[in-house]
Design a protein around this motif. Structure first.
Motif, PDB file in Angstrom:
ATOM      1  N   LEU A   1       0.810  -1.215   0.000  1.00 47.66           N
ATOM      2  CA  LEU A   1       0.000   0.000   0.000  1.00 47.66           C
ATOM      3  C   LEU A   1       0.845   1.267   0.000  1.00 47.66           C
ATOM      4  CD1 LEU A   1      -2.733  -1.001   2.622  1.00 47.66           C
ATOM      5  CD2 LEU A   1      -2.883  -1.078   0.126  1.00 47.66           C
ATOM      6  N   CYS A   2       2.138   1.099   0.042  1.00 44.62           N
ATOM      7  CA  CYS A   2       3.032   2.255   0.095  1.00 44.62           C
ATOM      8  C   CYS A   2       2.995   3.013  -1.232  1.00 44.62           C
ATOM      9  CB  CYS A   2       4.461   1.801   0.381  1.00 44.62           C
ATOM     10  SG  CYS A   2       5.660   3.140   0.339  1.00 44.62           S
ATOM     11  N   ARG A   3       2.731   4.313  -1.117  1.00 39.04           N
ATOM     12  CA  ARG A   3       2.736   5.160  -2.305  1.00 39.04           C
ATOM     13  C   ARG A   3       4.127   5.760  -2.482  1.00 39.04           C
ATOM     14  NH1 ARG A   3      -2.098   8.532   0.214  1.00 39.04           N
ATOM     15  NH2 ARG A   3      -0.479   8.468   1.796  1.00 39.04           N
ATOM     16  N   PRO A   4       4.491   6.097  -3.681  1.00 36.58           N
ATOM     17  CA  PRO A   4       5.801   6.745  -3.886  1.00 36.58           C
ATOM     18  C   PRO A   4       5.960   8.020  -3.054  1.00 36.58           C
ATOM     19  CG  PRO A   4       4.884   6.055  -5.991  1.00 36.58           C
ATOM     20  CD  PRO A   4       3.821   5.817  -4.960  1.00 36.58           C
ATOM     21  N   THR A   5       4.849   8.750  -2.883  1.00 38.95           N
ATOM     22  CA  THR A   5       4.950   9.991  -2.106  1.00 38.95           C
ATOM     23  C   THR A   5       5.229   9.711  -0.629  1.00 38.95           C
ATOM     24  OG1 THR A   5       2.536   9.989  -1.869  1.00 38.95           O
ATOM     25  CG2 THR A   5       3.464  11.333  -3.633  1.00 38.95           C
ATOM     26  N   ASP A   6       4.757   8.558  -0.100  1.00 36.16           N
ATOM     27  CA  ASP A   6       5.047   8.217   1.295  1.00 36.16           C
ATOM     28  C   ASP A   6       6.554   8.040   1.490  1.00 36.16           C
ATOM     29  OD1 ASP A   6       2.348   8.200   2.098  1.00 36.16           O
ATOM     30  OD2 ASP A   6       2.099   6.164   1.333  1.00 36.16           O
ATOM     31  N   LEU A   7       7.168   7.299   0.558  1.00 34.50           N
ATOM     32  CA  LEU A   7       8.617   7.124   0.641  1.00 34.50           C
ATOM     33  C   LEU A   7       9.348   8.438   0.418  1.00 34.50           C
ATOM     34  CD1 LEU A   7       9.223   3.742  -1.233  1.00 34.50           C
ATOM     35  CD2 LEU A   7       9.526   4.214   1.196  1.00 34.50           C
ATOM     36  N   ALA A   8       8.847   9.247  -0.530  1.00 31.97           N
ATOM     37  CA  ALA A   8       9.502  10.529  -0.806  1.00 31.97           C
ATOM     38  C   ALA A   8       9.474  11.426   0.436  1.00 31.97           C
ATOM     39  CB  ALA A   8       8.817  11.228  -1.978  1.00 31.97           C
ATOM     40  N   GLU A   9       8.330  11.463   1.133  1.00 36.00           N
ATOM     41  CA  GLU A   9       8.238  12.273   2.356  1.00 36.00           C
ATOM     42  C   GLU A   9       9.218  11.773   3.414  1.00 36.00           C
ATOM     43  OE1 GLU A   9       4.255  12.686   3.856  1.00 36.00           O
ATOM     44  OE2 GLU A   9       3.461  13.052   1.841  1.00 36.00           O
ATOM     45  N   GLY A  10       9.324  10.462   3.531  1.00 36.15           N
ATOM     46  CA  GLY A  10      10.250   9.895   4.504  1.00 36.15           C
ATOM     47  C   GLY A  10      11.697  10.234   4.183  1.00 36.15           C
ATOM     48  N   TRP A  11      12.056  10.136   2.890  1.00 33.37           N
ATOM     49  CA  TRP A  11      13.433  10.444   2.500  1.00 33.37           C
ATOM     50  C   TRP A  11      13.744  11.937   2.677  1.00 33.37           C
ATOM     51  CZ3 TRP A  11      16.912   7.029   2.627  1.00 33.37           C
ATOM     52  CH2 TRP A  11      16.657   5.710   2.238  1.00 33.37           C
ATOM     53  N   VAL A  12      12.756  12.780   2.384  1.00 34.69           N
ATOM     54  CA  VAL A  12      12.958  14.222   2.577  1.00 34.69           C
ATOM     55  C   VAL A  12      13.181  14.524   4.061  1.00 34.69           C
ATOM     56  CG1 VAL A  12      11.778  16.465   2.512  1.00 34.69           C
ATOM     57  CG2 VAL A  12      11.743  14.988   0.505  1.00 34.69           C
ATOM     58  N   ALA A  13      12.384  13.894   4.922  1.00 35.27           N
ATOM     59  CA  ALA A  13      12.536  14.110   6.360  1.00 35.27           C
ATOM     60  C   ALA A  13      13.894  13.609   6.850  1.00 35.27           C
ATOM     61  CB  ALA A  13      11.407  13.416   7.118  1.00 35.27           C
ATOM     62  N   LEU A  14      14.317  12.440   6.346  1.00 35.67           N
ATOM     63  CA  LEU A  14      15.612  11.892   6.753  1.00 35.67           C
ATOM     64  C   LEU A  14      16.759  12.797   6.289  1.00 35.67           C
ATOM     65  CD1 LEU A  14      17.261   9.617   8.022  1.00 35.67           C
ATOM     66  CD2 LEU A  14      17.191   8.433   5.802  1.00 35.67           C
ATOM     67  N   ALA A  15      16.671  13.274   5.043  1.00 35.01           N
ATOM     68  CA  ALA A  15      17.715  14.168   4.524  1.00 35.01           C
ATOM     69  C   ALA A  15      17.765  15.457   5.339  1.00 35.01           C
ATOM     70  CB  ALA A  15      17.447  14.472   3.050  1.00 35.01           C
ATOM     71  N   ALA A  16      16.580  15.995   5.680  1.00 35.27           N
ATOM     72  CA  ALA A  16      16.540  17.229   6.475  1.00 35.27           C
ATOM     73  C   ALA A  16      17.160  17.007   7.840  1.00 35.27           C
ATOM     74  CB  ALA A  16      15.101  17.720   6.612  1.00 35.27           C
ATOM     75  N   LEU A  17      16.867  15.863   8.464  1.00 39.96           N
ATOM     76  CA  LEU A  17      17.428  15.576   9.784  1.00 39.96           C
ATOM     77  C   LEU A  17      18.959  15.480   9.713  1.00 39.96           C
ATOM     78  CD1 LEU A  17      17.078  14.851  12.771  1.00 39.96           C
ATOM     79  CD2 LEU A  17      16.858  12.452  12.071  1.00 39.96           C
ATOM     80  N   LEU A  18      19.464  14.769   8.702  1.00 36.56           N
ATOM     81  CA  LEU A  18      20.912  14.635   8.559  1.00 36.56           C
ATOM     82  C   LEU A  18      21.586  15.983   8.299  1.00 36.56           C
ATOM     83  CD1 LEU A  18      21.123  11.330   6.480  1.00 36.56           C
ATOM     84  CD2 LEU A  18      21.602  11.655   8.910  1.00 36.56           C
ATOM     85  N   LEU A  19      20.931  16.833   7.498  1.00 39.14           N
ATOM     86  CA  LEU A  19      21.485  18.154   7.230  1.00 39.14           C
ATOM     87  C   LEU A  19      21.490  19.013   8.490  1.00 39.14           C
ATOM     88  CD1 LEU A  19      19.987  19.009   3.726  1.00 39.14           C
ATOM     89  CD2 LEU A  19      22.392  18.615   4.295  1.00 39.14           C
ATOM     90  N   ILE A  20      20.412  18.935   9.281  1.00 42.78           N
ATOM     91  CA  ILE A  20      20.342  19.710  10.522  1.00 42.78           C
ATOM     92  C   ILE A  20      21.438  19.262  11.486  1.00 42.78           C
ATOM     93  CG2 ILE A  20      18.952  20.075  12.608  1.00 42.78           C
ATOM     94  CD1 ILE A  20      16.496  20.232  10.777  1.00 42.78           C
ATOM     95  N   LEU A  21      21.677  17.938  11.538  1.00 42.75           N
ATOM     96  CA  LEU A  21      22.677  17.421  12.467  1.00 42.75           C
ATOM     97  C   LEU A  21      24.118  17.681  12.009  1.00 42.75           C
ATOM     98  CD1 LEU A  21      21.061  13.998  13.459  1.00 42.75           C
ATOM     99  CD2 LEU A  21      21.143  16.120  14.797  1.00 42.75           C
ATOM    100  N   THR A  22      24.306  17.916  10.715  1.00 37.45           N
ATOM    101  CA  THR A  22      25.674  18.126  10.220  1.00 37.45           C
ATOM    102  C   THR A  22      25.920  19.562   9.752  1.00 37.45           C
ATOM    103  OG1 THR A  22      24.996  17.339   8.020  1.00 37.45           O
ATOM    104  CG2 THR A  22      25.968  15.725   9.532  1.00 37.45           C
ATOM    105  N   LEU A  23      25.050  20.050   8.876  1.00 37.80           N
ATOM    106  CA  LEU A  23      25.276  21.359   8.264  1.00 37.80           C
ATOM    107  C   LEU A  23      25.065  22.505   9.252  1.00 37.80           C
ATOM    108  CD1 LEU A  23      25.995  22.700   5.583  1.00 37.80           C
ATOM    109  CD2 LEU A  23      23.562  22.817   5.063  1.00 37.80           C
ATOM    110  N   ALA A  24      24.032  22.402  10.100  1.00 39.27           N
ATOM    111  CA  ALA A  24      23.764  23.491  11.047  1.00 39.27           C
ATOM    112  C   ALA A  24      24.927  23.695  12.028  1.00 39.27           C
ATOM    113  CB  ALA A  24      22.446  23.238  11.789  1.00 39.27           C
TER     114      ALA A  24
END
Length: 201
Positions: A15-38
């Protein structure tokens, strides 16, 4: 965080939609950027501010000199400026005519404000001047400069984190908007026939 957990939950779900995975990957990328880039941004900005401020401290200490002035006579007493919201008692200052010798050897005689409580002729006090004897503010303290640099670094790190989070939210909002638009188009294709006679509903 829910979207990141969703990456694991949706990984083999039909039942997983592509947008569900895309939202998850965007959130993961944002978290990694906040933890490293900030933090990296904070360190770089704070370090640059520290270098500039400490350089300014050195320049000020080289160009400003502490001299001893003597009271010639007291002038009219300067009333302290009191603001209605100020709770603390302001520092009382006295206006005096003072004389001093500048670092370049020139003699000066001028009205100045001093913290002497009851100034009398001959009383001495310390103040800051430039090389030519003009009164200037005291030089910036190294500890204060470091505090300003740390504040600048923390502010830059928080700003970087806020920008990353803002980009994440806008990206997710756009994905949700596109998903709703697709649902609307599918509803328009299927919906008008619902409940009509002879449509097989």
């Amino acid at each position: 965080m829910r979207a990141i957990k969703g990456l694991w939950r949706w990984r083999h779900n039909p039942l997983c939609r592509p947008t569900d995975l895309a939202e998850g990957w965007v959130a993961l990328a944002a978290l990694l950027l906040i933890l490293t880039l900030a933090p990296l941004t904070g360190v770089l900005v704070g370090g640059a501010a520290q270098d500039a401020l400490q350089r300014s401290v050195r320049d000020q200490h080289e160009s400003r000199h502490r001299v001893t002035a003597s009271v010639v006579r007291e002038l009219e007493r300067s009333a302290p400026a009191v603001e209605p919201e100020v709770v603390v008692v302001p520092e009382r200052r006295s206006r005096v005519l003072a004389r001093w010798t500048a670092p370049d050897g020139s003699e000066h005689r001028e009205d100045v404000l001093t913290t002497l409580q009851d100034p009398a002729p001959g009383d001495r006090f310390r103040m800051w001047t430039d090389e030519g004897g003009r009164i200037v503010a005291g030089p910036l303290d190294p500890a204060t400069a470091t505090t300003h640099a740390v504040t600048a670094g923390v502010g830059a790190a928080l700003l970087a984190a806020a920008v990353i989070e803002g980009v994440r939210r806008i990206s997710v909002w756009r994905m949700v908007r596109r998903r709703h638009d697709r649902w609307g188009r599918e509803w328009d294709r299927a919906g008008p026939d619902w409940g009509r006679t002879g449509t097989g509903s």
